[in-house]
Design an enzyme around this catalytic site. Structure first.
Site, PDB file in Angstrom:
ATOM      1  NE  ARG A   1     -19.936  -7.060   5.518  1.00 55.57           N
ATOM      2  CZ  ARG A   1     -19.287  -7.455   4.428  1.00 55.57           C
ATOM      3  NH1 ARG A   1     -19.606  -6.942   3.253  1.00 55.57           N
ATOM      4  NH2 ARG A   1     -18.316  -8.333   4.510  1.00 55.57           N
TER       5      ARG A   1
ATOM      6  CE  LYS B   1      -3.837   0.241   2.349  1.00 58.01           C
ATOM      7  NZ  LYS B   1      -4.868   0.210   3.416  1.00 58.01           N
TER       8      LYS B   1
ATOM      9  CD  GLU C   1     -18.782  -6.573   8.641  1.00 58.24           C
ATOM     10  OE1 GLU C   1     -18.164  -5.576   8.231  1.00 58.24           O
ATOM     11  OE2 GLU C   1     -18.761  -7.686   8.051  1.00 58.24           O
TER      12      GLU C   1
END
Length: 641
Positions: free
Chosen positions: A399, A285, A371
């Protein structure tokens, strides 16, 4: 504003077909120019930067090798897609990212044929790509489906559910595992590149195919043993045994910033008869931009910044953000309550759980992008006598709705849900808006659902939730800062299901839930100026309703208006149901509900979004005057229809 970079090769490429006209030896320079343009654009708009910089070479190689858009390229989450947008016909608008009427910060089907599947939530790409690949297989249509998924997104079970079913797609499906955190594989070098090219090459696959044909003639036990031996030998050399067991042909790990190797390997993968294929690519990244590489968060999300120095524009000083108030309040409460624990799903800073973690690291659990697991994990803790606070964005809690119903609500377990980003969220648009939590939680028996009007109320509500052990509870609060009120040194325990009167009047009653209270008070001032005595109530609780207060207001005023930062089916709908059940509208009361419109709103500044939604003072006044048939009012028709 920083000067735009010199990009002679990029200037020739408007769509991927133009890219494929370049010579292979030009791709390194092209990637450098694409990276420079990405940095320049995000310096103007702000947004997600680190993830996009990490996939520049991969983006170039994918569009160079595969025949997009006929081959469907699907980015998981989509926050890494800025370089993709630049080379798929949207460079002229790239400096409108995340702005009103501008480009979305994520992939979006309505924006381009090169965005075959919209995203913003995690771990959906493999399932979607499998759908595209299977549809092509069933119809006999050409084209592959390529899913690009990060190693962080692989923490969600949905990715594995898709991979477990992917074998049916055969070689029409390619999964690119973008490992940008070194969490799966160590750094790679020349040997791994060689192995990746070897096992993806036609020669290797042809020899492998001959060996498989020979092995099929062996007795089944020997055939199975030979197949396993080949898989494990390759897996030991390349690290892909796990993916082989899921039915994938594994290639990698390879350096995701070596565009030459990427092109060679992806060409092998594209042309192979084997499949489905998983290509393990290791990236960094923030690659290629010093300030991003040096930053702890790799410039994951940034404000506008100076390209040369990397210094980001600082937001104007103001009150603390709601998420930080939540985290700091919970940390203080936990000092005297050893049963309080905090759970987040890969969003510690976004939810304020990082504040709790600094004070109580042993009671902080970041479960990754999971989740569903987070909710049931919290339910187990609650069943064992702990007081779990499950801090998840409103949009992401969607979710885990079955777990909320089945594992928490039906069992009446006292899990506390802290739902950040309630209501409209500005630049992130429809995918991150917390529009539906009131509708999906207030319908559940036994739930307590709260919404603070300001930061003081949030402190009181977090304290109230900590003490509420008789069932599940939730508090919803917006993205952004409070209004600047001093925080109470000692929080107050609120009575469950009891609101408060903020202003007393006689003719009009505004029933507000959440942070629209400020707009309700502005509307009340305007109505008073027009001679309409106005009451304003802060209901605090969407469930259970303060029926006594609502009944009093509905029976003593000519017009009553409910206001909430949520979709139809929430607070206003429950007030209407109560009024209908108890006959409170039988005598001619004018009762109106104001809520978010029945459509998905695109990104813009929050104040503009709420004005568009008809949830500001002007529209509250217009609603009241229309109900009273005051013809002098300029009424905005259908703002929330």
């Amino acid at each position: 504003m920083s000067e735009r970079p010199n990009t002679p090769l990029l200037d020739q490429v408007h769509v991927p077909q133009d890219l494929r006209a370049l010579k292979p030896e030009q791709l390194r320079q092209f990637a450098d120019e694409l990276r420079a343009e990405t940095i320049s654009a995000v310096s103007v708009t702000g947004g997600h930067l680190g993830a996009g910089l990490g996939v520049v070479e991969l983006t170039v190689a994918l569009h160079y090798v595969f025949n997009t858009p006929e081959d469907r390229l699907i980015w998981d989450v989509g926050h890494q897609c800025y370089p993709h947008k630049i080379i798929t016909g949207r460079r002229d608008r790239i400096r409108t990212l995340r702005m009103g009427s501008g480009l979305s910060g994520f992939t979006k089907r309505s924006e381009s044929e090169y965005d075959p599947f919209g995203a913003a939530h995690s771990s959906t790409s493999i399932s979607a790509a499998l759908g595209f690949a299977t549809a092509n297989k069933l119809s006999g249509s050409p084209g592959k489906a390529i899913a690009v998924i990060g190693d962080g997104a692989m923490s969600a079970g949905m990715a594995y559910e898709a991979m477990n079913n992917a074998e049916v797609a055969g070689n029409r499906l390619v999964v690119i595992l973008n490992d940008n955190d070194m969490s799966i594989a160590p750094p790679v070098g020349g040997l791994s590149h060689y192995l990746a090219r070897l096992v993806s090459s036609d020669k290797y696959l042809s020899v492998r195919h001959l060996a498989q044909r020979f092995a099929r003639k062996l007795p089944k036990p020997l055939h199975d043993a030979a197949r396993k031996a080949e898989e494990y030998a390759r897996g030991m050399a390349t690290g892909g045994t796990f993916f082989e067991e899921l039915g994938f042909y594994y290639v990698g790990p390879i350096d995701g910033h070596d565009v030459d190797s990427l092109v060679q390997i992806l060409e092998n993968v594209r042309d192979a008869d084997q499949g489905p294929m998983l290509v393990h690519v290791v990236t960094k990244k923030g690659k290629g931009y010093g300030p991003a590489e040096a930053a702890a968060d790799k410039y994951h999300g940034v404000q506008k910044f100076d390209v040369v120095s990397g210094v980001q524009a600082k937001a104007e000083p103001g009150p603390p953000a709601y998420q930080n108030i939540f985290g700091e309040t919970l940390a203080k409460l936990a000092q005297s309550d050893p049963k309080i624990v905090a759970i987040t799903a890969a969003m510690p800073s976004g939810t304020g759980v990082d504040k709790f973690a600094k004070a109580h690291p042993e009671r902080t659990f970041d479960v990754g992008i999971a989740e569903q697991h987070a909710v049931t994990f919290a339910a187990g803790l609650a069943a064992q006598g702990y007081r779990p606070f499950c801090a998840i964005y409103s949009t992401f809690l969607q979710r885990a709705y079955d777990q909320v119903v089945h594992d928490v609500a039906i069992q009446g377990l006292p899990v506390r849900f802290a739902m950040d980003r309630a209501g409209l969220v500005g630049a992130d648009g429809a995918t991150h808006a917390g529009s539906f939590d009131l509708a999906y939680l207030c319908t559940l028996p036994g739930f307590v659902v709260m919404a603070p009007a300001d930061e003081v109320e949030l402190v009181h509500m977090v304290h109230t939730m900590a003490l509420h052990d008789s069932g599940p509870s939730a508090v919803r609060y917006p993205r952004g800062n409070g209004i600047g009120l001093p925080l109470p040194a000692v929080p107050e325990r609120l009575e469950i299901g009891k609101g408060r009167m903020v202003r007393e009047g006689k003719t009009v009653a505004i029933l507000s839930l959440g942070t629209r209270l400020a707009e309700a008070l502005k509307a009340a001032d305007e109505l008073e100026a027009r001679g309409l005595s106005t009451s304003v109530g802060d209901l605090r609780f969407a469930k259970p309703l303060d029926e006594e207060l609502i009944r009093r207001l509905l029976t003593t005023h000519d017009v009553c208006v409910t206001v909430e930062e949520a979709a139809v089916g929430g607070f206003g709908a429950h007030v209407l149901t109560m009024a209908s059940d108890q006959g409170l509208i039988d005598a001619g009361l004018k009762l109106r509900t104001m809520r978010l419109p029945d459509r998905f709103q695109d990104q813009d500044k929050p104040e503009k979004q709420y004005a568009e939604a008809g949830l500001d003072a002007e529209h509250i006044v217009a609603t009241v005057l229309k109900a009273l048939r005051h013809n002098s009012a300029e009424v905005v028709e259908g703002a929330w229809a």
